[in-house]
Design a protein around this motif. Structure first.
Motif, short mmCIF file in Angstrom:
data_model
loop_
_atom_site.label_atom_id
_atom_site.label_comp_id
_atom_site.label_asym_id
_atom_site.label_seq_id
_atom_site.Cartn_x
_atom_site.Cartn_y
_atom_site.Cartn_z
N MET B 1 -69.82 112.65 47.30
CA MET B 1 -69.55 113.09 45.96
C MET B 1 -69.74 112.07 44.68
N ASP B 2 -69.41 112.51 43.60
CA ASP B 2 -70.02 111.75 42.60
C ASP B 2 -68.87 110.65 42.89
N LYS B 3 -68.42 109.82 42.13
CA LYS B 3 -68.02 108.57 41.34
C LYS B 3 -67.23 109.15 40.62
N PHE B 4 -65.46 109.60 41.05
CA PHE B 4 -64.23 109.13 40.04
C PHE B 4 -64.79 108.65 38.83
N GLU B 5 -64.44 109.58 37.68
CA GLU B 5 -64.88 109.24 36.19
C GLU B 5 -63.39 109.11 35.71
N TYR B 50 -48.25 115.17 21.46
CA TYR B 50 -49.61 115.40 21.97
C TYR B 50 -49.85 114.30 22.87
N VAL B 51 -48.80 113.26 23.52
CA VAL B 51 -49.50 112.90 25.16
C VAL B 51 -48.84 113.96 26.09
N ILE B 52 -48.31 114.47 26.21
CA ILE B 52 -47.71 115.40 27.26
C ILE B 52 -49.23 116.36 27.12
N ARG B 53 -49.31 116.82 26.09
CA ARG B 53 -50.46 117.52 25.54
C ARG B 53 -51.71 117.03 26.23
N GLY B 54 -52.18 115.96 26.04
CA GLY B 54 -53.07 115.69 26.51
C GLY B 54 -53.28 115.61 27.89
N PHE B 55 -52.59 114.63 28.95
CA PHE B 55 -51.96 115.49 30.24
C PHE B 55 -51.90 116.13 30.91
N LEU B 56 -51.90 117.41 29.74
CA LEU B 56 -51.64 118.86 30.70
C LEU B 56 -53.14 119.24 30.61
N GLU B 57 -53.90 118.36 29.34
CA GLU B 57 -55.41 118.09 28.97
C GLU B 57 -56.41 117.98 30.00
N ASP B 58 -55.67 117.60 30.67
CA ASP B 58 -56.58 116.47 32.34
C ASP B 58 -56.78 115.24 31.91
N ALA B 59 -56.44 114.49 30.23
CA ALA B 59 -56.55 112.71 30.84
C ALA B 59 -55.25 112.45 32.54
N GLU B 125 -58.31 100.47 35.58
CA GLU B 125 -56.50 100.77 36.88
C GLU B 125 -56.78 102.50 36.86
N THR B 126 -57.45 103.05 35.82
CA THR B 126 -57.14 104.40 35.72
C THR B 126 -58.03 104.99 37.24
N ARG B 127 -59.36 104.57 36.98
CA ARG B 127 -59.81 104.45 38.34
C ARG B 127 -59.20 104.02 39.66
N ALA B 128 -58.95 103.52 39.52
CA ALA B 128 -57.93 103.17 40.62
C ALA B 128 -57.29 103.65 41.59
N LYS B 129 -56.78 104.08 40.67
CA LYS B 129 -55.03 105.27 40.58
C LYS B 129 -55.33 106.63 40.86
N GLY B 130 -56.69 106.58 40.62
CA GLY B 130 -57.53 108.35 40.45
C GLY B 130 -56.73 109.39 39.49
N LYS B 131 -57.13 110.70 40.34
CA LYS B 131 -56.83 111.71 38.90
C LYS B 131 -55.12 111.61 39.00
N LEU B 134 -51.21 115.29 37.38
CA LEU B 134 -51.38 117.03 35.85
C LEU B 134 -52.23 117.42 35.91
N ALA B 135 -53.23 117.05 36.18
CA ALA B 135 -54.27 117.58 35.59
C ALA B 135 -55.18 118.01 36.50
N GLY B 136 -55.71 119.67 35.68
CA GLY B 136 -56.66 120.42 36.22
C GLY B 136 -55.33 121.25 37.07
N ARG B 137 -54.68 121.33 36.73
CA ARG B 137 -53.73 122.53 37.82
C ARG B 137 -53.18 124.06 36.50
N TRP B 138 -53.52 124.94 37.40
CA TRP B 138 -53.96 126.33 36.88
C TRP B 138 -52.53 126.88 36.37
N ASP B 139 -51.70 126.40 37.64
CA ASP B 139 -50.48 127.15 37.60
C ASP B 139 -49.06 126.33 36.42
#
Ligand code: SF4
Ligand code: SF4
Lengths: 369, 140
Positions: B1-5, B50-59, B125-131, B134-139
């Protein structure tokens, strides 16, 4: 000064007499008080001018259809009342009222606030069902108060630690520890002005009242701790939170009924949320699909961000939800933490600035670096 | 698998943090391409949504960058931003949504080096935490 009106358990009857006399003596130009509708099945706050209507009034009625604070806001936003108007409010709504004054949504000029003791209310649908089946919920309520049996009341009420009005009530109409009498307590000059002309007898010792109120508060605080812990477990993490809110149809009833959500144009109903079909396709391409309606989680998180600092836990959101989502405990739990973070308590002091309308230079120094 | 970015969304004020990013660029300093900067007039214009939207848009993390206390071009926008970040962190913490993915950084126009250092640190830090949960949810 505190007064006692001998009532022989007919506390509502004595309150009616009191309000009738007020209108009779022209002490006020009108009173906003819950009135039994002609159907006999429901009560709604009504601006009463004709004293004959007071026959149908019940200031203590155990149903909370809408926020009176919101109604007063609608009525006074453009201009205050010219004559003096009495407003009957339960303790949670009185806190809503204080918050709305801070947000410049109510002009309190010429309002005289009658706060009432509140043991709690039934869920409005349950109240209606009981009324239809002849169970007389408004009467049954007094047995429950007497036996101190709150099991049938709304969860929001069973976890409410403010059964008595705050200091912003000019007059308190009380029944806790009154031995079946009606207590009338002036908390301000305005209140004293109303009560002083009646020649009521002095209330005497209120020790019994204080004892009962503090035992209710204690029990409810520990019940709330339990509810809060369950709520934390049930809503912690995105999977749990989405399961909790899962049935949301994005109708916005919760925010429409929330007294703190006073904006005339809600951000979540603005053109910001009118998307192109291609936007939906983008989401679907990225995530595999998109639940419709979308952005319900955004709506709830955004509402928490905008208003939880002033949430009073009144529960009107939950009562209004057609999908019976238990919003009150979620909003109260988050609200409490937010309020703690800013040492803020909605309804406590009219001079306090809501957390998001102010700042201090020397604070939150752990943030920023 | 590709490294998580991780995807890092930045709201940087025009007068300080965005200028620091420019300075980093003209000084030929590199910062991770994971950071997607958005220039705003002031950190005080960043609404919580804006911040919440950022997370819901996969930040996977959101950074608000502003001028140091007492240096705000609009006098006190950064203090208002600080309250909003505190509010959001409290909500995210209560609901277990990852409050540690919300960052507030004071970076002045002259701090190109600090900008690079902070963005690199946040990315790692974020790379270590992972995804983000809230990211990538369709529901949603
Ligand atoms: S969010 Fe619900 S409980 Fe809180 S103030 Fe609004 S209606 Fe009342
Ligand atoms: S009232 Fe209930 S269904 Fe409607 S938006 Fe609020 S939570 Fe969702």
């Amino acid at each position: 000064m505190n007064y006692r009106v001998k009532a022989n358990r007919d506390i509502v009857g004595k309150a009616r007499e009191f309000f009738t006399d007020i209108l009779d003596k022209n002490l006020l130009d009108g009173i906003i008080v819950p009135l039994e509708l002609p159907s006999g099945k429901s009560y709604f706050p009504t601006l009463v001018k004709d004293k004959k209507l007071i026959e149908r009034a019940n200031p203590f009625v155990p149903v909370f259809q809408v926020s009176v604070a919101t109604q007063v806001s609608k009525m006074t936003r453009l201009s205050p009342f010219e004559g003096k108007i009495g407003v009957v409010m339960r303790p949670c709504d009185l806190r809503n009222y204080v918050e709305l004054i801070k947000f410049n949504q109510i002009d309190p000029t010429n309002l005289v606030i009658f706060g009432v003791d509140c043991y709690g209310v039934f869920d409005p649908n349950r109240f209606k069902d009981m009324a239809i089946s002849g169970e007389k919920p408004a009467d049954k309520f007094w047995d429950m108060v007497e036996k101190d049996d709150e099991s049938e009341l709304r969860r929001a009420c069973r976890s409410c630690t403010t059964p008595v009005p705050n200091r912003y009530a000019d007059v308190v109409l009380g029944y806790f520890g009154s031995s079946g009498d009606l207590l009338l307590m002036a908390q301000t000059e305005k209140g004293e002005e109303i009560l002083s002309g009646f020649g009521f007898e002095e209330a005497g010792s209120l020790d019994e009242r204080e004892k009962i109120v503090s035992s209710i508060k204690e029990r409810r605080a520990s019940f709330w701790e339990k509810v809060k812990e369950e709520t934390r477990k049930e809503t912690s993490g995105v999977d749990n939170l989405l399961a909790f809110l899962g049935n949301c149809i994005d109708c916005h009833n919760c925010k429409d009924q929330c007294p703190i959500c006073f904006c005339k144009e809600c951000f979540w109903e603005s053109p910001t949320f009118e998307f192109q079909s291609s936007d939906y396709m983008d989401w679907a391409n990225k995530r595999g699909g998109v639940r419709l309606p979308t952005d319900t989680l955004f709506f709830h998180l955004g509402r928490l961000a905008h208003m939880s600092s002033s949430c009073t836990g009144c529960g009107l959101c939950e009562d209004a939800c057609p999908r019976e989502i238990e919003l009150q405990r979620l909003f109260k739990m988050v609200g409490e933490n937010v309020q703690k973070a800013f040492d803020y308590e909605p309804g406590r002091d009219i001079e306090d600035r809501p957390p998001l309308t102010t700042f201090k230079e020397e604070e939150l120094l752990e943030l920023g670096e | 698998m590709d490294k998580f970015e991780p995807k890092i969304l930045g709201f940087f004020c025009n007068w300080c943090t965005s200028s620091a990013a420019d300075l980093a660029g003209t000084s030929r300093l590199h910062y991770p391409p994971n950071v997607r900067p958005i220039r705003v007039w002031c950190s005080g214009t960043v609404d919580t949504s804006y911040v919440i939207r950022g997370f819901l848009e996969d930040a996977d993390a959101v950074v608000v960058g502003g001028c140091h206390p007492a240096d705000c071009h609009y006098i006190n926008g950064n203090y208002k931003a600080r309250r909003r970040i505190k509010l959001l962190k409290t909500i995210f913490e209560t609901l277990g949504l990852g409050e540690d993915r919300i960052y507030l950084k004071w970076i002045s126009a002259s701090e190109g080096v600090k900008f690079v250092r902070e963005m690199t640190k946040i990315t790692e830090e974020t790379r270590a935490k992972g995804k983000s949960p809230l990211a990538g949810r369709w529901d949603i």
